[in-house]
Design a protein around this motif. Structure first.
Motif, PDB file in Angstrom:
ATOM      1  N   LEU A  17       0.830  -1.209   0.000  1.00 34.94           N
ATOM      2  CA  LEU A  17       0.000   0.000   0.000  1.00 34.94           C
ATOM      3  C   LEU A  17       0.864   1.260   0.000  1.00 34.94           C
ATOM      4  O   LEU A  17       0.575   2.228  -0.719  1.00 34.94           O
ATOM      5  CB  LEU A  17      -0.918  -0.009   1.222  1.00 34.94           C
ATOM      6  N   VAL A  18       1.937   1.252   0.792  1.00 38.89           N
ATOM      7  CA  VAL A  18       2.835   2.408   0.849  1.00 38.89           C
ATOM      8  C   VAL A  18       3.559   2.592  -0.482  1.00 38.89           C
ATOM      9  O   VAL A  18       3.752   3.719  -0.950  1.00 38.89           O
ATOM     10  CB  VAL A  18       3.842   2.247   2.008  1.00 38.89           C
ATOM     11  N   THR A  19       3.968   1.490  -1.108  1.00 40.36           N
ATOM     12  CA  THR A  19       4.578   1.578  -2.438  1.00 40.36           C
ATOM     13  C   THR A  19       3.598   2.199  -3.428  1.00 40.36           C
ATOM     14  O   THR A  19       3.968   3.073  -4.224  1.00 40.36           O
ATOM     15  CB  THR A  19       4.983   0.176  -2.946  1.00 40.36           C
ATOM     16  N   SER A  20       2.343   1.746  -3.372  1.00 41.47           N
ATOM     17  CA  SER A  20       1.313   2.292  -4.257  1.00 41.47           C
ATOM     18  C   SER A  20       1.102   3.777  -3.999  1.00 41.47           C
ATOM     19  O   SER A  20       0.878   4.554  -4.935  1.00 41.47           O
ATOM     20  CB  SER A  20      -0.004   1.534  -4.050  1.00 41.47           C
ATOM     21  N   ALA A  21       1.199   4.174  -2.720  1.00 40.99           N
ATOM     22  CA  ALA A  21       1.066   5.591  -2.384  1.00 40.99           C
ATOM     23  C   ALA A  21       2.194   6.400  -3.016  1.00 40.99           C
ATOM     24  O   ALA A  21       1.977   7.516  -3.513  1.00 40.99           O
ATOM     25  CB  ALA A  21       1.076   5.777  -0.865  1.00 40.99           C
ATOM     26  N   GLY A  22       3.406   5.832  -3.011  1.00 43.00           N
ATOM     27  CA  GLY A  22       4.529   6.506  -3.654  1.00 43.00           C
ATOM     28  C   GLY A  22       4.306   6.689  -5.144  1.00 43.00           C
ATOM     29  O   GLY A  22       4.595   7.758  -5.705  1.00 43.00           O
ATOM     30  N   ILE A  23       3.775   5.653  -5.791  1.00 37.93           N
ATOM     31  CA  ILE A  23       3.482   5.732  -7.220  1.00 37.93           C
ATOM     32  C   ILE A  23       2.415   6.791  -7.491  1.00 37.93           C
ATOM     33  O   ILE A  23       2.525   7.595  -8.427  1.00 37.93           O
ATOM     34  CB  ILE A  23       3.003   4.357  -7.744  1.00 37.93           C
ATOM     35  N   TYR A  24       1.380   6.812  -6.650  1.00 39.75           N
ATOM     36  CA  TYR A  24       0.293   7.798  -6.814  1.00 39.75           C
ATOM     37  C   TYR A  24       0.808   9.221  -6.630  1.00 39.75           C
ATOM     38  O   TYR A  24       0.491  10.117  -7.420  1.00 39.75           O
ATOM     39  CB  TYR A  24      -0.815   7.502  -5.801  1.00 39.75           C
ATOM     40  N   VAL A  25       1.627   9.418  -5.584  1.00 37.82           N
ATOM     41  CA  VAL A  25       2.125  10.766  -5.284  1.00 37.82           C
ATOM     42  C   VAL A  25       2.995  11.294  -6.408  1.00 37.82           C
ATOM     43  O   VAL A  25       2.859  12.453  -6.827  1.00 37.82           O
ATOM     44  CB  VAL A  25       2.904  10.762  -3.946  1.00 37.82           C
ATOM     45  N   ILE A  26       3.901  10.465  -6.934  1.00 34.67           N
ATOM     46  CA  ILE A  26       4.803  10.960  -7.971  1.00 34.67           C
ATOM     47  C   ILE A  26       4.054  11.215  -9.272  1.00 34.67           C
ATOM     48  O   ILE A  26       4.463  12.043 -10.093  1.00 34.67           O
ATOM     49  CB  ILE A  26       5.975   9.983  -8.201  1.00 34.67           C
ATOM     50  N   ARG A  27       2.940  10.525  -9.487  1.00 34.23           N
ATOM     51  CA  ARG A  27       2.164  10.757 -10.705  1.00 34.23           C
ATOM     52  C   ARG A  27       1.321  12.030 -10.610  1.00 34.23           C
ATOM     53  O   ARG A  27       1.211  12.786 -11.575  1.00 34.23           O
ATOM     54  CB  ARG A  27       1.250   9.563 -10.997  1.00 34.23           C
ATOM     55  N   HIS A  28       0.754  12.265  -9.435  1.00 29.79           N
ATOM     56  CA  HIS A  28      -0.174  13.393  -9.295  1.00 29.79           C
ATOM     57  C   HIS A  28       0.443  14.619  -8.608  1.00 29.79           C
ATOM     58  O   HIS A  28      -0.046  15.730  -8.779  1.00 29.79           O
ATOM     59  CB  HIS A  28      -1.417  12.945  -8.518  1.00 29.79           C
ATOM     60  N   PHE A  29       1.496  14.397  -7.817  1.00 31.87           N
ATOM     61  CA  PHE A  29       2.159  15.509  -7.120  1.00 31.87           C
ATOM     62  C   PHE A  29       3.668  15.367  -7.305  1.00 31.87           C
ATOM     63  O   PHE A  29       4.418  15.199  -6.334  1.00 31.87           O
ATOM     64  CB  PHE A  29       1.804  15.506  -5.633  1.00 31.87           C
ATOM     65  N   GLU A  30       4.096  15.434  -8.541  1.00 32.90           N
ATOM     66  CA  GLU A  30       5.476  15.102  -8.873  1.00 32.90           C
ATOM     67  C   GLU A  30       6.484  15.971  -8.132  1.00 32.90           C
ATOM     68  O   GLU A  30       7.486  15.476  -7.624  1.00 32.90           O
ATOM     69  CB  GLU A  30       5.704  15.232 -10.388  1.00 32.90           C
ATOM     70  N   ARG A  31       6.234  17.271  -8.067  1.00 27.06           N
ATOM     71  CA  ARG A  31       7.191  18.171  -7.415  1.00 27.06           C
ATOM     72  C   ARG A  31       7.369  17.825  -5.936  1.00 27.06           C
ATOM     73  O   ARG A  31       8.489  17.762  -5.429  1.00 27.06           O
ATOM     74  CB  ARG A  31       6.727  19.619  -7.562  1.00 27.06           C
ATOM     75  N   TRP A  32       6.244  17.606  -5.223  1.00 30.66           N
ATOM     76  CA  TRP A  32       6.322  17.262  -3.808  1.00 30.66           C
ATOM     77  C   TRP A  32       7.055  15.940  -3.617  1.00 30.66           C
ATOM     78  O   TRP A  32       7.881  15.796  -2.703  1.00 30.66           O
ATOM     79  CB  TRP A  32       4.918  17.170  -3.216  1.00 30.66           C
ATOM     80  N   GLY A  33       6.751  14.967  -4.471  1.00 29.66           N
ATOM     81  CA  GLY A  33       7.387  13.666  -4.359  1.00 29.66           C
ATOM     82  C   GLY A  33       8.889  13.737  -4.540  1.00 29.66           C
ATOM     83  O   GLY A  33       9.650  13.120  -3.798  1.00 29.66           O
ATOM     84  N   MET A 137      11.165  -1.214   6.842  1.00 28.05           N
ATOM     85  CA  MET A 137      10.949  -1.728   5.490  1.00 28.05           C
ATOM     86  C   MET A 137       9.745  -1.070   4.819  1.00 28.05           C
ATOM     87  O   MET A 137       9.786  -0.740   3.632  1.00 28.05           O
ATOM     88  CB  MET A 137      10.767  -3.246   5.532  1.00 28.05           C
ATOM     89  N   VAL A 138       8.670  -0.894   5.581  1.00 24.47           N
ATOM     90  CA  VAL A 138       7.462  -0.291   5.005  1.00 24.47           C
ATOM     91  C   VAL A 138       7.749   1.114   4.515  1.00 24.47           C
ATOM     92  O   VAL A 138       7.335   1.509   3.414  1.00 24.47           O
ATOM     93  CB  VAL A 138       6.312  -0.299   6.038  1.00 24.47           C
ATOM     94  N   LEU A 139       8.497   1.890   5.314  1.00 25.34           N
ATOM     95  CA  LEU A 139       8.770   3.275   4.945  1.00 25.34           C
ATOM     96  C   LEU A 139       9.668   3.384   3.715  1.00 25.34           C
ATOM     97  O   LEU A 139       9.535   4.314   2.930  1.00 25.34           O
ATOM     98  CB  LEU A 139       9.402   4.019   6.126  1.00 25.34           C
ATOM     99  N   HIS A 140      10.574   2.429   3.534  1.00 24.18           N
ATOM    100  CA  HIS A 140      11.462   2.534   2.370  1.00 24.18           C
ATOM    101  C   HIS A 140      10.749   2.137   1.075  1.00 24.18           C
ATOM    102  O   HIS A 140      11.266   2.348  -0.013  1.00 24.18           O
ATOM    103  CB  HIS A 140      12.750   1.720   2.599  1.00 24.18           C
ATOM    104  N   GLU A 141       9.524   1.591   1.209  1.00 27.23           N
ATOM    105  CA  GLU A 141       8.757   1.247   0.021  1.00 27.23           C
ATOM    106  C   GLU A 141       8.223   2.496  -0.692  1.00 27.23           C
ATOM    107  O   GLU A 141       7.988   2.468  -1.901  1.00 27.23           O
ATOM    108  CB  GLU A 141       7.574   0.341   0.392  1.00 27.23           C
ATOM    109  N   PHE A 142       8.003   3.575   0.047  1.00 24.83           N
ATOM    110  CA  PHE A 142       7.444   4.794  -0.555  1.00 24.83           C
ATOM    111  C   PHE A 142       8.359   5.338  -1.662  1.00 24.83           C
ATOM    112  O   PHE A 142       7.905   5.512  -2.801  1.00 24.83           O
ATOM    113  CB  PHE A 142       7.199   5.845   0.529  1.00 24.83           C
ATOM    114  N   PRO A 143       9.631   5.599  -1.376  1.00 23.44           N
ATOM    115  CA  PRO A 143      10.504   6.063  -2.469  1.00 23.44           C
ATOM    116  C   PRO A 143      10.741   5.000  -3.529  1.00 23.44           C
ATOM    117  O   PRO A 143      11.004   5.331  -4.691  1.00 23.44           O
ATOM    118  CB  PRO A 143      11.808   6.443  -1.753  1.00 23.44           C
ATOM    119  N   GLU A 144      10.643   3.717  -3.160  1.00 25.29           N
ATOM    120  CA  GLU A 144      10.834   2.663  -4.159  1.00 25.29           C
ATOM    121  C   GLU A 144       9.733   2.708  -5.213  1.00 25.29           C
ATOM    122  O   GLU A 144       9.988   2.486  -6.401  1.00 25.29           O
ATOM    123  CB  GLU A 144      10.858   1.295  -3.470  1.00 25.29           C
ATOM    124  N   GLY A 145       8.501   2.986  -4.793  1.00 18.85           N
ATOM    125  CA  GLY A 145       7.408   3.146  -5.750  1.00 18.85           C
ATOM    126  C   GLY A 145       7.649   4.321  -6.678  1.00 18.85           C
ATOM    127  O   GLY A 145       7.410   4.244  -7.892  1.00 18.85           O
TER     128      GLY A 145
END
Length: 243
Positions: A17-33, A137-145
């Motif tokens: 879920l956190v990885t998916s959140a990273g993917i969503y954020v970079i697609r819709h809020f690229e600058r913040w990501g 591990m969960v937190l490092h999934e965000f930038p991995e997405g």
């Protein structure tokens, strides 16, 4: 045993879920990501390194006398795996799109699949050990997405295709790895489980110290050291509250 399985599955699903959140954020809020993902990297590195040395490694040493050998094996295996991926990308592929997008995606997918094994191993040892490992591990999934999606987009894949491929490779593989490995790991002896835990600790140290921290050093963000320290502090607090 059922509670252990459900907890491990919940943790691996949270990672997805956190990885998916990273993917969503970079697609819709690229600058913040782009500007803030490094803080997740630093915090995760602080947690992973701290919990590995302060809890997981001592726990593994108490379960298996040969744990130091497996600790080294875990670290060097992940290093060689990443070297193989990099060499394959740089030297074996003449297709630019394939090299920039698909090959790293496969590498990240395999890495995430192995992460699922770590959830099975650590939660089988104890809920507390699994919780500590999962925190970092969960937190490092965000930038991995974020990284997986950006690699695919830069390689020329359409946004929707990149979204789907990044989800399949970086997110879905973690709970899948947990589900595949759990039936075998939950039935092994204590010394062998200690060996696997030491191997996992070596992998976690590699991810934190060799994979995540160099990213933070390259970014030179103003509060990156603070984020790293926060990760270490959180790990200390959790471990001390248990003792």
């Amino acid at each position: 045993m059922e509670n252990t399985f459900l907890t491990a599955f919940a943790a691996s699903s949270l990672a997805a879920l956190v990885t998916s959140a990273g993917i969503y954020v970079i697609r819709h809020f690229e600058r913040w990501g782009r500007e803030n993902s490094i803080y997740f990297v630093c915090f995760a590195a602080g947690v992973l390194i701290s919990v590995s040395f302060l809890h997981i490694i001592p726990k593994a040493f108490s379960m298996n006398a040969n744990a130091p050998v497996y600790l080294f094996a875990g670290y060097i295996s992940l290093h060689l795996f990443n070297r193989f991926i990099n060499a394959f990308v740089c030297e074996k592929s003449s297709d630019e799109q394939y090299a920039i997008g698909l090959v790293p995606m496969v590498g990240i997918g395999l890495h995430s699949f192995i992460d699922g094994f770590i959830y099975s191993i650590t939660f089988t040892v104890s809920i507390f050990t699994g919780f500590l490992a999962a925190t970092g591990m969960v937190l490092h999934e965000f930038p991995e997405g974020i990284i997986t999606y950006l690699l695919l987009v830069r390689a020329g894949f359409k946004e929707r295709v990149s979204l789907l491929l990044a989800f399949l490779a970086a997110a879905l593989t973690t709970p899948l790895g947990m589900l595949v490995s759990y039936p075998y790991i939950s039935q092994i002896s204590k010394p062998f489980l200690g060996a696997l835990l030491a191997f996992s600790a070596g992998a976690l140290v590699y991810v934190g110290a060799t994979h995540l921290l160099p990213q933070a050093e390259r970014e030179h963000k103003k509060y990156s050291l603070l984020a790293l320290g926060a990760g270490v502090l959180v790990a200390f607090i959790i471990i001390l509250s248990k003792t």
